[in-house]
Scaffold this motif. Structure first.
Motif, PDB file in Angstrom:
ATOM      1  N   PRO A 137       0.835  -1.216   0.000  1.00 27.64           N
ATOM      2  CA  PRO A 137       0.000   0.000   0.000  1.00 27.64           C
ATOM      3  C   PRO A 137       0.866   1.262   0.000  1.00 27.64           C
ATOM      4  O   PRO A 137       1.730   1.441   0.863  1.00 27.64           O
ATOM      5  CB  PRO A 137      -0.790  -0.127   1.303  1.00 27.64           C
ATOM      6  CG  PRO A 137      -0.815  -1.585   1.596  1.00 27.64           C
ATOM      7  CD  PRO A 137       0.503  -2.113   1.123  1.00 27.64           C
ATOM      8  N   GLY A 138       0.662   2.098  -1.006  1.00 27.39           N
ATOM      9  CA  GLY A 138       1.399   3.344  -1.110  1.00 27.39           C
ATOM     10  C   GLY A 138       2.826   3.209  -1.595  1.00 27.39           C
ATOM     11  O   GLY A 138       3.537   4.213  -1.727  1.00 27.39           O
ATOM     12  N   HIS A 139       3.280   2.009  -1.894  1.00 27.21           N
ATOM     13  CA  HIS A 139       4.659   1.763  -2.307  1.00 27.21           C
ATOM     14  C   HIS A 139       4.701   1.157  -3.717  1.00 27.21           C
ATOM     15  O   HIS A 139       3.981   0.191  -3.994  1.00 27.21           O
ATOM     16  CB  HIS A 139       5.368   0.814  -1.332  1.00 27.21           C
ATOM     17  CG  HIS A 139       5.671   1.437  -0.008  1.00 27.21           C
ATOM     18  ND1 HIS A 139       4.694   1.724   0.922  1.00 27.21           N
ATOM     19  CD2 HIS A 139       6.857   1.838   0.529  1.00 27.21           C
ATOM     20  CE1 HIS A 139       5.262   2.266   1.997  1.00 27.21           C
ATOM     21  NE2 HIS A 139       6.565   2.349   1.781  1.00 27.21           N
ATOM     22  N   VAL A 140       5.551   1.723  -4.561  1.00 27.80           N
ATOM     23  CA  VAL A 140       5.619   1.261  -5.950  1.00 27.80           C
ATOM     24  C   VAL A 140       7.065   1.143  -6.414  1.00 27.80           C
ATOM     25  O   VAL A 140       7.966   1.816  -5.900  1.00 27.80           O
ATOM     26  CB  VAL A 140       4.855   2.211  -6.907  1.00 27.80           C
ATOM     27  CG1 VAL A 140       3.361   2.109  -6.691  1.00 27.80           C
ATOM     28  CG2 VAL A 140       5.319   3.657  -6.747  1.00 27.80           C
ATOM     29  N   GLU A 141       7.247   0.281  -7.388  1.00 25.38           N
ATOM     30  CA  GLU A 141       8.531   0.062  -8.041  1.00 25.38           C
ATOM     31  C   GLU A 141       8.410   0.601  -9.461  1.00 25.38           C
ATOM     32  O   GLU A 141       7.598   0.117 -10.262  1.00 25.38           O
ATOM     33  CB  GLU A 141       8.845  -1.437  -8.066  1.00 25.38           C
ATOM     34  CG  GLU A 141      10.235  -1.782  -8.504  1.00 25.38           C
ATOM     35  CD  GLU A 141      11.234  -1.795  -7.348  1.00 25.38           C
ATOM     36  OE1 GLU A 141      12.439  -1.869  -7.642  1.00 25.38           O
ATOM     37  OE2 GLU A 141      10.806  -1.718  -6.181  1.00 25.38           O
ATOM     38  N   LEU A 142       9.207   1.628  -9.789  1.00 19.45           N
ATOM     39  CA  LEU A 142       9.137   2.276 -11.094  1.00 19.45           C
ATOM     40  C   LEU A 142      10.494   2.188 -11.765  1.00 19.45           C
ATOM     41  O   LEU A 142      11.428   2.902 -11.389  1.00 19.45           O
ATOM     42  CB  LEU A 142       8.711   3.749 -10.942  1.00 19.45           C
ATOM     43  CG  LEU A 142       7.459   4.006 -10.092  1.00 19.45           C
ATOM     44  CD1 LEU A 142       7.187   5.499  -9.968  1.00 19.45           C
ATOM     45  CD2 LEU A 142       6.254   3.281 -10.682  1.00 19.45           C
ATOM     46  N   VAL A 143      10.615   1.300 -12.730  1.00 11.75           N
ATOM     47  CA  VAL A 143      11.900   1.098 -13.396  1.00 11.75           C
ATOM     48  C   VAL A 143      11.718   1.195 -14.905  1.00 11.75           C
ATOM     49  O   VAL A 143      10.622   1.015 -15.434  1.00 11.75           O
ATOM     50  CB  VAL A 143      12.520  -0.268 -13.036  1.00 11.75           C
ATOM     51  CG1 VAL A 143      12.830  -0.340 -11.556  1.00 11.75           C
ATOM     52  CG2 VAL A 143      11.603  -1.418 -13.453  1.00 11.75           C
ATOM     53  N   GLY A 144      12.811   1.462 -15.598  1.00 12.47           N
ATOM     54  CA  GLY A 144      12.794   1.471 -17.051  1.00 12.47           C
ATOM     55  C   GLY A 144      12.231   2.751 -17.647  1.00 12.47           C
ATOM     56  O   GLY A 144      11.937   3.722 -16.948  1.00 12.47           O
ATOM     57  N   ASP A 145      12.078   2.730 -18.950  1.00 10.94           N
ATOM     58  CA  ASP A 145      11.586   3.872 -19.706  1.00 10.94           C
ATOM     59  C   ASP A 145      10.296   3.483 -20.404  1.00 10.94           C
ATOM     60  O   ASP A 145       9.908   2.316 -20.415  1.00 10.94           O
ATOM     61  CB  ASP A 145      12.640   4.294 -20.729  1.00 10.94           C
ATOM     62  CG  ASP A 145      12.563   5.769 -21.077  1.00 10.94           C
ATOM     63  OD1 ASP A 145      11.568   6.412 -20.685  1.00 10.94           O
ATOM     64  OD2 ASP A 145      13.475   6.277 -21.749  1.00 10.94           O
ATOM     65  N   GLY A 146       9.606   4.436 -20.986  1.00 11.14           N
ATOM     66  CA  GLY A 146       8.352   4.132 -21.660  1.00 11.14           C
ATOM     67  C   GLY A 146       7.855   5.295 -22.490  1.00 11.14           C
ATOM     68  O   GLY A 146       8.580   6.269 -22.729  1.00 11.14           O
ATOM     69  N   GLU A 147       6.604   5.189 -22.910  1.00 12.65           N
ATOM     70  CA  GLU A 147       6.001   6.240 -23.730  1.00 12.65           C
ATOM     71  C   GLU A 147       4.489   6.154 -23.627  1.00 12.65           C
ATOM     72  O   GLU A 147       3.932   5.184 -23.105  1.00 12.65           O
ATOM     73  CB  GLU A 147       6.434   6.094 -25.187  1.00 12.65           C
ATOM     74  CG  GLU A 147       6.006   4.792 -25.829  1.00 12.65           C
ATOM     75  CD  GLU A 147       6.520   4.642 -27.257  1.00 12.65           C
ATOM     76  OE1 GLU A 147       5.907   3.856 -28.000  1.00 12.65           O
ATOM     77  OE2 GLU A 147       7.508   5.300 -27.616  1.00 12.65           O
ATOM     78  N   VAL A 148       3.827   7.198 -24.112  1.00 14.46           N
ATOM     79  CA  VAL A 148       2.372   7.261 -24.145  1.00 14.46           C
ATOM     80  C   VAL A 148       1.956   7.660 -25.557  1.00 14.46           C
ATOM     81  O   VAL A 148       2.559   8.548 -26.159  1.00 14.46           O
ATOM     82  CB  VAL A 148       1.817   8.311 -23.156  1.00 14.46           C
ATOM     83  CG1 VAL A 148       0.291   8.293 -23.150  1.00 14.46           C
ATOM     84  CG2 VAL A 148       2.359   8.091 -21.763  1.00 14.46           C
TER      85      VAL A 148
END
Length: 312
Positions: A137-148
């Motif tokens: 809860p409230g904790h995330v892992e954000l790795v790498g690159d991306g696009e929209v």
């Protein structure tokens, strides 16, 4: 821009955090009370490419929206597909005549639901190739690159869609205005219709699945079923290009990523979006008299696993 992120899981947290860091007025809405409580206390806590990042933003449950007085210029939707109608019924107070909705959900046909709440020229459809995962809860892992990639659903919405592109660009979300987002949505559905359900059923990450000798044949067969149905919907998928696009993830910087359906089903025992991905192709296949045995079987297997583990 006043932005409300609807659904603060891994991906919603990523977009909220990056838009907040770029100076936008970001409000959060989520249906998981434990998550709400954690974010209210400590903000969104992220491992952002190896760096610890946190940010506090106002967050509400759907039941609190009417009394909150919050309204949005843009609502960015990161719900599960099976939550879409129920959530929008609860948060109607967010929407005023100038509110736009950007739908970035996995799957097919969400515009049919959203047209009940906003005019077609206030609806923006898109896909994202960013990744994100919740670790608690409230904790995330954000790795790498991306696009929209995004596009207004009706011609009159183009000016605002271009404003969204500008806002997202300043937030580092790598947006691209599309001239044919419907193709991209079906193409992304092929990614989810292969990697999401197969990694969930096999309990593996993307790279591990890609190393199996069965992977190429399964990808080709599932993509062929998607393409046959998409053609009946006016979308001509380049099956070779789509296959190469999916297979490229096996050795990309997201190879160690567990797709969202694995996170839902295996890690958190939550119901999945399978009915809006492979299940949607199977239903449309029946409608158009097109055989889709793989999509039908994958849908059945995921639902069987949901029942076996008591997913909710």
């Amino acid at each position: 821009m006043k932005i409300t992120v609807l659904g603060v899981g891994g991906m919603g947290s990523r977009f909220a955090l990056m838009l907040h860091q770029a100076g936008n007025d970001v409000t959060l809405v989520d249906g998981w009370q434990t998550n709400i409580d954690a974010i209210r206390q400590d903000g969104i806590q992220a491992n952002f490419n190896g760096k610890a990042v946190s940010a506090k933003m106002p967050i509400y449950s759907p039941a609190e929206i009417e009394k909150s007085g919050v309204q949005a210029d843009l609502i960015v939707v990161f719900l599960k597909s099976n939550q879409l109608k129920t959530m929008f019924d609860q948060v109607k107070a967010l929407i005023h005549p100038d509110t736009y909705v950007l739908c970035l959900l996995n799957g097919i046909g969400h515009e049919d639901v959203l047209e009940q709440y906003v005019a077609k020229d206030h609806l923006i459809l898109g896909i994202t190739m960013w990744t994100a995962g919740m670790t608690g809860p409230g904790h995330v892992e954000l790795v790498g690159d991306g696009e929209v990639e995004l596009q207004n659903f009706a011609p009159a919405g183009k000016d605002f869609a271009l404003q969204v592109v500008n806002v997202f660009d300043k937030a580092g979300l790598h947006p691209k205005y599309s001239e044919n987002v419907k193709y991209s949505i079906w193409r992304k559905a092929c990614v989810n219709g292969t990697l999401n359900c197969l990694c969930a059923l096999l309990d593996c990450n993307i790279g591990q699945f890609g190393k199996t000798k069965e992977a190429p044949d399964m990808l080709h067969t599932i993509i062929a079923e998607f393409a046959a149905v998409a053609a009946k919907e006016g979308v001509k998928l380049d099956q070779t290009e789509v296959y190469n696009h999916v297979a490229a993830t096996f050795t990309a910087n997201i190879a160690d990523h567990y797709p969202s359906m694995h996170q839902d089903l295996v890690q958190h025992h939550r119901l999945t979006e399978i009915d809006f991905i492979d299940g949607a192709v199977a239903r449309k296949g029946e409608k158009y008299d097109i055989p889709t045995p793989y999509c039908k079987l994958l849908t059945q297997l995921v639902h069987a696993k949901e029942q076996l583990i008591g997913a909710k």
